[in-house]
Design a protein around this motif. Structure first.
Motif, short mmCIF file in Angstrom:
data_model
loop_
_atom_site.label_atom_id
_atom_site.label_comp_id
_atom_site.label_asym_id
_atom_site.label_seq_id
_atom_site.Cartn_x
_atom_site.Cartn_y
_atom_site.Cartn_z
N ASN A 31 0.85 -1.26 -0.14
CA ASN A 31 -0.04 0.23 -0.02
C ASN A 31 0.89 1.12 -0.10
O ASN A 31 0.36 2.16 -0.62
CB ASN A 31 -0.91 -0.11 1.20
CG ASN A 31 -2.10 -0.91 1.01
OD1 ASN A 31 -2.24 -1.10 -0.02
ND2 ASN A 31 -2.90 -1.12 1.91
N LEU A 34 2.03 1.82 -3.53
CA LEU A 34 1.10 2.34 -4.26
C LEU A 34 0.68 3.90 -4.09
O LEU A 34 0.65 4.57 -4.96
CB LEU A 34 -0.45 1.42 -4.15
CG LEU A 34 -0.47 0.10 -4.54
CD1 LEU A 34 -1.52 -0.35 -3.90
CD2 LEU A 34 -0.36 0.09 -6.13
N GLN A 37 3.65 5.81 -5.54
CA GLN A 37 3.48 5.98 -6.93
C GLN A 37 2.07 6.66 -7.22
O GLN A 37 1.73 6.98 -8.86
CB GLN A 37 3.34 4.57 -7.82
CG GLN A 37 4.69 3.84 -7.62
CD GLN A 37 4.67 2.51 -8.00
OE1 GLN A 37 4.00 2.06 -8.96
NE2 GLN A 37 5.16 1.65 -6.97
N GLY A 38 1.36 7.01 -6.36
CA GLY A 38 0.11 7.91 -7.01
C GLY A 38 -0.95 7.00 -7.32
O GLY A 38 -1.69 7.44 -8.04
N HIS A 39 -0.72 5.45 -7.23
CA HIS A 39 -1.91 4.54 -7.77
C HIS A 39 -2.97 4.46 -6.68
O HIS A 39 -3.39 3.35 -6.99
CB HIS A 39 -1.22 3.40 -8.13
CG HIS A 39 -0.03 3.69 -9.33
ND1 HIS A 39 0.58 2.79 -9.57
CD2 HIS A 39 0.00 4.65 -10.04
CE1 HIS A 39 1.30 3.38 -10.53
NE2 HIS A 39 0.94 4.37 -10.93
N VAL A 40 -3.31 5.41 -5.80
CA VAL A 40 -4.47 5.00 -4.97
C VAL A 40 -5.57 6.14 -5.21
O VAL A 40 -5.08 7.31 -5.76
CB VAL A 40 -4.04 5.20 -3.38
CG1 VAL A 40 -3.20 4.02 -2.99
CG2 VAL A 40 -3.32 6.47 -3.26
N LYS A 41 -6.68 5.95 -4.59
CA LYS A 41 -7.85 6.81 -4.91
C LYS A 41 -7.94 7.73 -3.88
O LYS A 41 -8.41 9.03 -4.02
CB LYS A 41 -9.18 6.06 -5.41
CG LYS A 41 -9.20 5.50 -6.52
CD LYS A 41 -10.62 4.89 -6.78
CE LYS A 41 -10.82 4.01 -8.13
NZ LYS A 41 -12.06 3.64 -8.23
N SER B 164 -8.99 0.95 -2.59
CA SER B 164 -7.77 1.69 -3.08
C SER B 164 -7.42 3.11 -2.34
O SER B 164 -6.87 3.63 -2.77
CB SER B 164 -8.18 1.79 -4.73
OG SER B 164 -9.32 2.68 -4.67
#
Lengths: 69, 166
Positions: A31, A34, A37-41, B164
């Motif tokens: 997490n 993620l 890398q800015g791959h979370v909402k 997410s």
């Protein structure tokens, strides 16, 4: 995304490893990776607070708004 | 079995299988009675149904049988997903939507009763129609099932979103 996460920059400044930060703030390395890398909402306030506490920084230093062209 | 939902899924699968077996037995029985166990001609009273009428009966009975088995197969699929521990997911929503379609198909076919009766002239009259009483029940059932599918779809999307967020 227009929001840039500068977590890797802060980690480099503090000479801290991602693994150590993940352990200190209580989230998984996956997490955290993620998030870096800015791959979370989204980011929970609790997570943001923990990161700021451990890295001794402000939320504004971690997140940056860069308009998309 | 890990939890109650998985146990419920297992029971659902078992009941669906029993239902399918019962449908097959009933269909065989229906065809056997239709063709009469003693001969190939279908009789109503002293008269014999024409080939066209017999074929119509067989097609209707077989269509209903296929729809019932299809609906039970979809129920079996839902049970299987629960048994695997899949609860709130797009797969489960899709399974409910398929079950809804099967319920509609079974309901529509069940609402088409056809019967053969002897008339006063000694001939055979075929009576068919739409069971309007069952329509309301079917409508409610279909709405419930499709609503569950829709709610599951939204829940699965929310779950994806929540996963997410770190």
């Amino acid at each position: 995304m227009a929001i840039i996460v500068n977590l890797d920059v802060m980690l480099a400044r503090r000479k801290m490893k991602s693994k150590d930060l993940a352990e200190l703030i209580g989230i998984s390395e996956t997490n955290l990776s993620l998030l870096k890398q800015g791959h979370v909402k989204g980011v929970r306030f609790a997570t943001l607070e923990a990161i700021c506490r451990v890295l001794d920084c402000q939320p504004g230093e971690l997140l940056e708004y860069r308009p998309e062209t | 079995m890990k939890n109650k939902l998985q146990r419920h899924g297992y029971h659902l699968m078992s009941l669906a299988s029993i239902g399918q077996l019962a449908c097959i037995c009933l269909w065989i029985l229906e065809i056997a009675v239709l063709f009469s166990l003693t001969g190939p001609a279908v009789k109503v009273g002293a008269r014999t149904l024409s080939n066209g009428q017999t074929v119509g009966f067989v097609i209707l009975a077989t269509s209903l049988f296929i729809a019932q088995v299809w609906a039970l197969q979809r129920l079996h699929q839902i049970g299987g997903l629960l048994w695997q521990g899949v609860t709130i997911s797009h797969g489960m929503a899709q399974a409910w939507r398929r079950f809804g379609r099967a319920v509609v198909a079974t309901g529509v076919l069940s609402m088409l009763p056809v019967r053969a009766e002897l008339n006063s002239a000694g001939g055979i009259d075929m009576h068919g129609g739409l069971d309007s009483g069952g329509f309301f029940f079917l409508l409610i059932c279909a709405l419930c099932v499709f609503s569950i599918a829709r709610i599951l779809e939204e829940a699965a999307a929310l779950k994806d979103d929540a996963q997410s967020i770190v």
